[in-house]
Design a protein around this motif. Structure first.
Motif, PDB file in Angstrom:
ATOM      1  N   ARG A   1      -1.733  10.050  -3.403  1.00  0.00           N
ATOM      2  CA  ARG A   1      -2.847   9.283  -2.841  1.00  0.00           C
ATOM      3  C   ARG A   1      -2.873   7.612  -2.679  1.00  0.00           C
ATOM      4  O   ARG A   1      -2.824   6.628  -2.271  1.00  0.00           O
ATOM      5  N   ASN A   2      -2.856   7.223  -4.119  1.00  0.00           N
ATOM      6  CA  ASN A   2      -3.145   5.690  -4.592  1.00  0.00           C
ATOM      7  C   ASN A   2      -1.617   4.446  -4.824  1.00  0.00           C
ATOM      8  O   ASN A   2      -1.968   4.106  -4.295  1.00  0.00           O
ATOM      9  N   ASP A   3      -0.746   5.846  -4.429  1.00  0.00           N
ATOM     10  CA  ASP A   3       0.315   4.929  -2.969  1.00  0.00           C
ATOM     11  C   ASP A   3       0.307   4.436  -2.207  1.00  0.00           C
ATOM     12  O   ASP A   3       1.654   3.713  -1.725  1.00  0.00           O
ATOM     13  N   PHE A   4       0.096   5.039  -1.063  1.00  0.00           N
ATOM     14  CA  PHE A   4       0.374   4.742   0.091  1.00  0.00           C
ATOM     15  C   PHE A   4      -0.304   2.966   0.560  1.00  0.00           C
ATOM     16  O   PHE A   4      -1.007   2.609   0.128  1.00  0.00           O
ATOM     17  N   TYR A   5       0.427   2.719   1.585  1.00  0.00           N
ATOM     18  CA  TYR A   5      -0.239   1.368   1.608  1.00  0.00           C
ATOM     19  C   TYR A   5      -0.072  -0.023   0.674  1.00  0.00           C
ATOM     20  O   TYR A   5      -0.450  -0.553   0.603  1.00  0.00           O
ATOM     21  N   THR A   6       0.625   0.638  -0.834  1.00  0.00           N
ATOM     22  CA  THR A   6       1.090  -0.100  -1.882  1.00  0.00           C
ATOM     23  C   THR A   6       1.872  -1.198  -1.930  1.00  0.00           C
ATOM     24  O   THR A   6       2.478  -2.200  -2.544  1.00  0.00           O
ATOM     25  N   ASP A   7       3.091  -0.568  -1.068  1.00  0.00           N
ATOM     26  CA  ASP A   7       4.075  -1.539  -0.546  1.00  0.00           C
ATOM     27  C   ASP A   7       4.169  -3.153  -0.447  1.00  0.00           C
ATOM     28  O   ASP A   7       3.299  -3.378   0.257  1.00  0.00           O
ATOM     29  N   PRO A   8       4.388  -3.866  -1.386  1.00  0.00           N
ATOM     30  CA  PRO A   8       4.227  -5.726  -0.873  1.00  0.00           C
ATOM     31  C   PRO A   8       4.436  -5.715   0.606  1.00  0.00           C
ATOM     32  O   PRO A   8       4.240  -7.102   0.964  1.00  0.00           O
ATOM     33  N   ARG A   9       6.161  -5.157   1.077  1.00  0.00           N
ATOM     34  CA  ARG A   9       6.278  -6.175   2.180  1.00  0.00           C
ATOM     35  C   ARG A   9       4.942  -5.817   3.372  1.00  0.00           C
ATOM     36  O   ARG A   9       5.374  -6.386   4.378  1.00  0.00           O
ATOM     37  N   ILE A  10       4.987  -4.528   3.235  1.00  0.00           N
ATOM     38  CA  ILE A  10       3.852  -3.980   4.090  1.00  0.00           C
ATOM     39  C   ILE A  10       2.276  -4.701   4.339  1.00  0.00           C
ATOM     40  O   ILE A  10       1.305  -4.910   2.660  1.00  0.00           O
ATOM     41  N   SER A  11       2.422  -5.386   5.377  1.00  0.00           N
ATOM     42  CA  SER A  11       0.854  -5.831   5.773  1.00  0.00           C
ATOM     43  C   SER A  11      -0.539  -5.343   6.726  1.00  0.00           C
ATOM     44  O   SER A  11       0.036  -4.734   7.673  1.00  0.00           O
TER      45      SER A  11
END
Length: 278
Positions: free
Chosen positions: A161-171
């Protein structure tokens, strides 16, 4: 990358895996709008065109707006045989179109990405008097007989759950606040709620539409582990995972299904709102 553009990276898989809409829905919209070759339609967020062909086949002129350049190119090729089709690669919120020009404006599982305070008034302005806005989308929830599979997959989701939307390439900066809250809450799907949909229909009237009709349709979707993993790989939250995490997440979801019978079923209720400009 703008989160809204993540689908652009998986156009072929999106077209192959995303569930289609029932024929009855299209028949109802076409009958309601008396759609024929004399009419103009606008599709907001065509994606890869899961909802486009039935309208094109009426002979009406369909202009589609699509933010993703790869998806726009995909649909241009997909519907190249239709002379009554055009796709514009642009953002619906900012594009300038001629007001009072469309007999039908429709959006299939895309309008939630549009800021309501911008989207609904703009649709109203673009429609001719008596024109119709058709908004429809899938509401997916586990079939009861697959509760054990869903519970096993929930454990995987909780782990990541805490990994979703954490990719710094995604805004998420260009996702409007209302939908951003829905996305980052990561709440599990809830059963379809008709009362909530009827409240939503009444809320749409506040943007000036004289009448709003609500209908729903149902279908059941059954997947094996491989096809279900392919389906969810087209969801923005999975695409936004860092690649190494995404691969491991998909592996564990597949294992959860395979260890609980190898199948997973979704109850799909499709909500349709038909709003008329007086």
């Amino acid at each position: 990358m703008d989160l809204r553009l993540t689908f652009n990276e998986v156009a072929s898989e999106y077209d192959r895996m995303r569930p289609l809409y029932v024929e009855e829905l299209f028949e109802d919209v076409i009958k309601y709008t008396d759609l024929d070759s004399s009419k103009n339609a606008l599709e907001i967020g065509i994606g890869t065109g899961q909802a486009t062909s039935p309208f094109l086949k009426t002979g009406c002129r369909v202009t589609a707006i699509e933010l993703g350049s790869k998806m726009a190119a995909f649909t241009k090729e997909k519907f190249s045989e239709f002379e009554n089709f055009d796709v514009i690669n642009d953002d619906f919120e900012s594009i300038i179109l001629e007001n009072n020009s469309y007999d039908l404006i429709y959006s299939a599982s895309a309008f939630q990405w549009i800021t309501p305070e911008i989207g609904y008034p703009k649709v109203y302005q673009l429609l001719k008097s008596g024109g119709v806005f058709a908004k429809f989308s899938h509401s997916l929830y586990q079939e009861e007989e697959f509760a054990a599979v869903a519970a096993a997959m929930d454990k995987v989701y909780d782990k990541y759950r805490n990994d979703f939307y954490t990719d710094p390439r995604i805004s998420l900066d260009k996702v409007h606040e209302g939908y951003k809250r829905v996305l980052i809450s990561m709440n599990p799907p809830t059963p379809h709620n008709k009362e909530r949909c009827l409240e939503h229909a009444n809320w749409i009237k506040e943007f000036g539409f004289s009448d709003v009709v609500y209908k729903c349709y149902h279908q059941t979707l059954i997947y094996d582990s491989e096809s279900y993993v392919s389906l969810i790989s087209t969801y923005c939250d999975q695409i936004a995972l860092p690649e190494s995490v995404r691969i491991q997440f998909a592996k564990e979801i597949k294992e959860a299904i395979d260890s609980n019978g190898g199948k997973f079923g979704l109850s799909d209720t499709i909500d349709l709102y038909l709003a008329i400009k007086s």
